[in-house]
Scaffold this motif. Sequence first.
Motif, PDB file in Angstrom:
ATOM      1  N   MET A   1       1.221  -1.498   0.307  1.00 30.26           N
ATOM      2  CA  MET A   1       0.133   0.000  -0.257  1.00 30.26           C
ATOM      3  C   MET A   1       0.800   1.431  -0.044  1.00 30.26           C
ATOM      4  SD  MET A   1      -3.323   0.493   0.339  1.00 30.26           S
ATOM      5  CE  MET A   1      -4.272  -0.055   1.486  1.00 30.26           C
ATOM      6  N   LYS A   2       0.302   1.973  -0.866  1.00 31.45           N
ATOM      7  CA  LYS A   2       1.774   3.807  -1.210  1.00 31.45           C
ATOM      8  C   LYS A   2       0.202   4.959  -0.679  1.00 31.45           C
ATOM      9  CE  LYS A   2       5.750   2.543  -2.900  1.00 31.45           C
ATOM     10  NZ  LYS A   2       6.314   2.325  -1.445  1.00 31.45           N
ATOM     11  N   ASN A   3       0.925   5.351  -0.350  1.00 28.70           N
ATOM     12  CA  ASN A   3      -0.231   6.821  -0.421  1.00 28.70           C
ATOM     13  C   ASN A   3       0.945   8.198  -1.254  1.00 28.70           C
ATOM     14  OD1 ASN A   3      -1.676   8.974  -0.096  1.00 28.70           O
ATOM     15  ND2 ASN A   3      -1.255   9.580   2.658  1.00 28.70           N
ATOM     16  N   LEU A   4       0.206   9.184  -1.997  1.00 23.86           N
ATOM     17  CA  LEU A   4       0.886   8.925  -2.930  1.00 23.86           C
ATOM     18  C   LEU A   4       1.020  10.767  -2.970  1.00 23.86           C
ATOM     19  CD1 LEU A   4       0.816   7.125  -6.587  1.00 23.86           C
ATOM     20  CD2 LEU A   4       2.253   6.907  -4.707  1.00 23.86           C
ATOM     21  N   PHE A   5       1.372  11.711  -3.135  1.00 18.60           N
ATOM     22  CA  PHE A   5       0.712  13.484  -2.718  1.00 18.60           C
ATOM     23  C   PHE A   5       1.320  13.695  -4.195  1.00 18.60           C
ATOM     24  CE2 PHE A   5       2.406  16.908  -3.166  1.00 18.60           C
ATOM     25  CZ  PHE A   5       1.977  17.948  -2.900  1.00 18.60           C
ATOM     26  N   VAL A   6       0.171  14.111  -4.608  1.00 22.26           N
ATOM     27  CA  VAL A   6      -0.448  14.573  -5.543  1.00 22.26           C
ATOM     28  C   VAL A   6      -0.747  16.143  -5.921  1.00 22.26           C
ATOM     29  CG1 VAL A   6      -1.954  14.613  -7.856  1.00 22.26           C
ATOM     30  CG2 VAL A   6      -1.473  13.108  -6.418  1.00 22.26           C
ATOM     31  N   GLY A   7       0.425  17.470  -5.847  1.00 26.49           N
ATOM     32  CA  GLY A   7      -0.123  18.458  -5.895  1.00 26.49           C
ATOM     33  C   GLY A   7       0.113  19.615  -7.422  1.00 26.49           C
ATOM     34  N   ASN A   8      -0.340  20.051  -6.714  1.00 22.69           N
ATOM     35  CA  ASN A   8      -0.319  21.888  -8.456  1.00 22.69           C
ATOM     36  C   ASN A   8      -1.405  21.384  -8.991  1.00 22.69           C
ATOM     37  OD1 ASN A   8       0.547  23.871  -9.975  1.00 22.69           O
ATOM     38  ND2 ASN A   8       1.976  22.706 -11.336  1.00 22.69           N
ATOM     39  N   LYS A  58       4.544   2.598 -11.314  1.00 27.09           N
ATOM     40  CA  LYS A  58       4.339   3.535 -12.540  1.00 27.09           C
ATOM     41  C   LYS A  58       3.106   4.876 -12.732  1.00 27.09           C
ATOM     42  CE  LYS A  58       4.474  -1.779 -13.719  1.00 27.09           C
ATOM     43  NZ  LYS A  58       3.950  -3.208 -14.064  1.00 27.09           N
ATOM     44  N   ALA A  59       2.349   4.806 -11.631  1.00 22.64           N
ATOM     45  CA  ALA A  59       1.593   6.135 -12.048  1.00 22.64           C
ATOM     46  C   ALA A  59       2.409   7.069 -11.785  1.00 22.64           C
ATOM     47  CB  ALA A  59       0.580   5.668 -10.926  1.00 22.64           C
ATOM     48  N   ILE A  60       3.229   6.908 -10.309  1.00 22.56           N
ATOM     49  CA  ILE A  60       4.273   8.069 -10.674  1.00 22.56           C
ATOM     50  C   ILE A  60       5.391   8.400 -11.374  1.00 22.56           C
ATOM     51  CG2 ILE A  60       6.527   9.140  -8.911  1.00 22.56           C
ATOM     52  CD1 ILE A  60       5.381   7.259  -6.734  1.00 22.56           C
ATOM     53  N   ALA A  61       5.687   7.601 -12.313  1.00 26.47           N
ATOM     54  CA  ALA A  61       6.565   7.839 -13.604  1.00 26.47           C
ATOM     55  C   ALA A  61       5.745   8.369 -14.325  1.00 26.47           C
ATOM     56  CB  ALA A  61       7.420   6.371 -13.321  1.00 26.47           C
ATOM     57  N   ALA A  62       4.535   7.784 -14.809  1.00 28.53           N
ATOM     58  CA  ALA A  62       3.952   8.006 -15.932  1.00 28.53           C
ATOM     59  C   ALA A  62       3.105   9.983 -15.134  1.00 28.53           C
ATOM     60  CB  ALA A  62       2.909   7.356 -16.627  1.00 28.53           C
ATOM     61  N   LEU A  63       2.822  10.270 -14.281  1.00 28.73           N
ATOM     62  CA  LEU A  63       1.771  11.640 -14.152  1.00 28.73           C
ATOM     63  C   LEU A  63       2.611  12.330 -13.659  1.00 28.73           C
ATOM     64  CD1 LEU A  63      -1.219   9.577 -12.216  1.00 28.73           C
ATOM     65  CD2 LEU A  63      -1.054  10.624 -14.874  1.00 28.73           C
ATOM     66  N   ASN A  64       4.084  12.165 -13.292  1.00 27.76           N
ATOM     67  CA  ASN A  64       4.929  13.131 -12.779  1.00 27.76           C
ATOM     68  C   ASN A  64       5.089  14.663 -13.571  1.00 27.76           C
ATOM     69  OD1 ASN A  64       6.390  15.121 -10.376  1.00 27.76           O
ATOM     70  ND2 ASN A  64       8.017  13.806 -10.802  1.00 27.76           N
ATOM     71  N   GLY A  65       5.052  15.641 -13.713  1.00 31.74           N
ATOM     72  CA  GLY A  65       5.132  16.365 -14.928  1.00 31.74           C
ATOM     73  C   GLY A  65       3.713  16.684 -16.077  1.00 31.74           C
ATOM     74  N   LYS A  66       2.618  15.197 -15.633  1.00 33.71           N
ATOM     75  CA  LYS A  66       2.342  15.101 -17.082  1.00 33.71           C
ATOM     76  C   LYS A  66       1.293  17.182 -16.580  1.00 33.71           C
ATOM     77  CE  LYS A  66      -2.026  12.689 -18.377  1.00 33.71           C
ATOM     78  NZ  LYS A  66      -2.341  12.555 -19.389  1.00 33.71           N
ATOM     79  N   ASN A  74       1.993  16.723  -9.501  1.00 33.42           N
ATOM     80  CA  ASN A  74       3.740  17.306  -9.045  1.00 33.42           C
ATOM     81  C   ASN A  74       2.951  16.039  -8.242  1.00 33.42           C
ATOM     82  OD1 ASN A  74       5.744  16.412  -7.498  1.00 33.42           O
ATOM     83  ND2 ASN A  74       5.388  18.474  -6.277  1.00 33.42           N
ATOM     84  N   VAL A  75       3.285  14.281  -8.447  1.00 31.90           N
ATOM     85  CA  VAL A  75       3.293  13.105  -8.127  1.00 31.90           C
ATOM     86  C   VAL A  75       4.407  12.439  -7.074  1.00 31.90           C
ATOM     87  CG1 VAL A  75       2.517  11.549  -8.654  1.00 31.90           C
ATOM     88  CG2 VAL A  75       1.720  12.995  -9.597  1.00 31.90           C
ATOM     89  N   ASN A  76       4.256  12.495  -6.139  1.00 30.32           N
ATOM     90  CA  ASN A  76       5.183  11.478  -5.825  1.00 30.32           C
ATOM     91  C   ASN A  76       4.694  10.755  -4.382  1.00 30.32           C
ATOM     92  OD1 ASN A  76       5.975  13.705  -3.091  1.00 30.32           O
ATOM     93  ND2 ASN A  76       6.701  14.637  -4.657  1.00 30.32           N
ATOM     94  N   GLU A  77       5.770   9.891  -3.672  1.00 32.40           N
ATOM     95  CA  GLU A  77       5.251   9.281  -2.453  1.00 32.40           C
ATOM     96  C   GLU A  77       4.954  10.449  -1.513  1.00 32.40           C
ATOM     97  OE1 GLU A  77       6.615   5.687   0.291  1.00 32.40           O
ATOM     98  OE2 GLU A  77       7.874   5.914  -2.250  1.00 32.40           O
ATOM     99  N   ALA A  78       4.326   9.913  -0.184  1.00 37.74           N
ATOM    100  CA  ALA A  78       3.634  10.847   0.871  1.00 37.74           C
ATOM    101  C   ALA A  78       4.588  10.810   1.498  1.00 37.74           C
ATOM    102  CB  ALA A  78       1.681  10.591   0.673  1.00 37.74           C
ATOM    103  N   ARG A  79       5.228  11.443   2.385  1.00 37.23           N
ATOM    104  CA  ARG A  79       5.866  11.775   3.036  1.00 37.23           C
ATOM    105  C   ARG A  79       4.663  11.908   4.551  1.00 37.23           C
ATOM    106  NH1 ARG A  79       9.151  15.309   0.577  1.00 37.23           N
ATOM    107  NH2 ARG A  79       7.955  17.260   1.570  1.00 37.23           N
ATOM    108  N   PRO A  80       5.867  10.793   5.726  1.00 38.14           N
ATOM    109  CA  PRO A  80       4.372  11.414   6.358  1.00 38.14           C
ATOM    110  C   PRO A  80       4.650  12.586   7.263  1.00 38.14           C
ATOM    111  CG  PRO A  80       6.242   9.099   7.236  1.00 38.14           C
ATOM    112  CD  PRO A  80       6.816  10.237   6.067  1.00 38.14           C
TER     113      PRO A  80
END
Length: 93
Positions: A1-8, A58-66, A74-80
């Motif tokens: 389970m991964k929590n992703l941050f989606v910014g901008n 795969k989602a991070i790789a494809a969507l970061n910068g999209k 801005n898509v990356n793994e969320a920090r606690p």
Amino acid sequence: MKNLFVGNMSFKTTESELRSIFEPFGELARVNVVTDRDTGQARGFGFVEMTNDDEAAKAIAALNGKDVDGRALNVNEARPKTDRGPRGTSGRN
């Protein structure tokens, strides 16, 4: 389970739109667009929790910068979340 941050994100992005962007990459456990507590307006970022770590990568790789609605996500793994102490304090005596 991964929590992703989606910014901008656009301030008009809804949870269902965010879900539709990430669903092609795998199963989503939770989607949350963060809103202002007082106004209810979207704050331009959110979180997507994916059940599979490889699919999340795969989602991070494809969507970061999209480009979505004229904005580069801005898509990356969320920090606690860190404890920032009580609100309204400046740390001065």
